[in-house]
Scaffold this motif. Structure first.
Motif, PDB file in Angstrom:
ATOM      1  N   ASP A   1      42.714  43.842  38.017  1.00 48.63           N
ATOM      2  CA  ASP A   1      42.632  43.297  39.377  1.00 48.63           C
ATOM      3  C   ASP A   1      43.524  42.071  39.519  1.00 48.63           C
ATOM      4  O   ASP A   1      43.656  41.282  38.575  1.00 48.63           O
ATOM      5  N   PRO A   2      44.104  41.879  40.710  1.00 45.91           N
ATOM      6  CA  PRO A   2      44.858  40.646  40.948  1.00 45.91           C
ATOM      7  C   PRO A   2      43.912  39.469  41.158  1.00 45.91           C
ATOM      8  O   PRO A   2      42.797  39.629  41.656  1.00 45.91           O
ATOM      9  N   ILE A   3      44.389  38.296  40.775  1.00 48.26           N
ATOM     10  CA  ILE A   3      43.623  37.066  41.030  1.00 48.26           C
ATOM     11  C   ILE A   3      43.616  36.836  42.538  1.00 48.26           C
ATOM     12  O   ILE A   3      44.673  36.891  43.184  1.00 48.26           O
ATOM     13  N   PRO A   4      42.451  36.586  43.138  1.00 49.15           N
ATOM     14  CA  PRO A   4      42.415  36.328  44.580  1.00 49.15           C
ATOM     15  C   PRO A   4      43.135  35.029  44.942  1.00 49.15           C
ATOM     16  O   PRO A   4      43.224  34.107  44.124  1.00 49.15           O
ATOM     17  N   GLU A   5      43.632  34.972  46.156  1.00 48.17           N
ATOM     18  CA  GLU A   5      44.348  33.779  46.609  1.00 48.17           C
ATOM     19  C   GLU A   5      43.351  32.749  47.121  1.00 48.17           C
ATOM     20  O   GLU A   5      42.647  32.971  48.099  1.00 48.17           O
TER      21      GLU A   5
END
Length: 159
Positions: free
Chosen positions: A7-11
């Motif tokens: 998963d991408p790190i949330p902004e």
């Protein structure tokens, strides 16, 4: 559901002290880098101050030798994070990040309710390893434990 490897790190925007209050967004923190972010339930709390942060201070150079940045995060204000880092001789280059409102902890799905201890919502004790803004490994502690998020465990288990 908590964030998972892949998963991408949330902004999210975090704060830290560097000659005054500075903001840093997670895109800037993680993009085009290898980063270990570890979180503690609270600055100056016993396990966090006696074992968790000191382990990353002790092994900071080993992470850097692998080209990995290290950042510590807690749901505390940036002044507390700065004072805590100073009290434990955090090396230059290790970011002491304030997730003051728990925005990143919540976005990661790694928040916990510590109201029973008078602490409100906090981050669970965890460490994650990310490359170019994507989680590669995640180490989340069971309540009351300190094993898998230690600097020693993370170093030994890096892919």
């Amino acid at each position: 559901m908590p964030i998972q490897p892949g998963d991408p790190i949330p902004e999210v925007v975090l704060k830290h002290i560097d000659g005054g209050i500075q903001t840093i967004d997670t895109l800037t923190l993680f993009d085009d880098k290898k980063v270990v972010l570890f979180a503690v339930p609270g600055a100056f709390t016993p396990t966090c101050s006696e074992r968790h942060l000191p382990g990353f201070v002790k092994h900071f150079d080993a992470f850097r030798a692998r080209g990995i940045d290290v950042a510590c995060m807690a749901v505390n204000d940036p002044f507390v994070m700065k004072a805590w880092g100073d009290s434990l001789d955090v090396p230059e280059g290790m970011l002491m990040l304030s997730d003051g409102n728990g925005d990143l902890a919540r976005a990661l799905g790694l928040e916990m309710d510590a109201s029973a201890y008078g602490m409100g919502t906090r981050a669970k004790r965890f460490a994650l390893y990310a490359e170019n803004g994507v989680v590669k490994q995640l180490f989340v502690e069971a309540p009351g434990e300190f094993k898998v998020s230690s600097a020693e465990h993370v170093l030994a288990n890096l892919e």
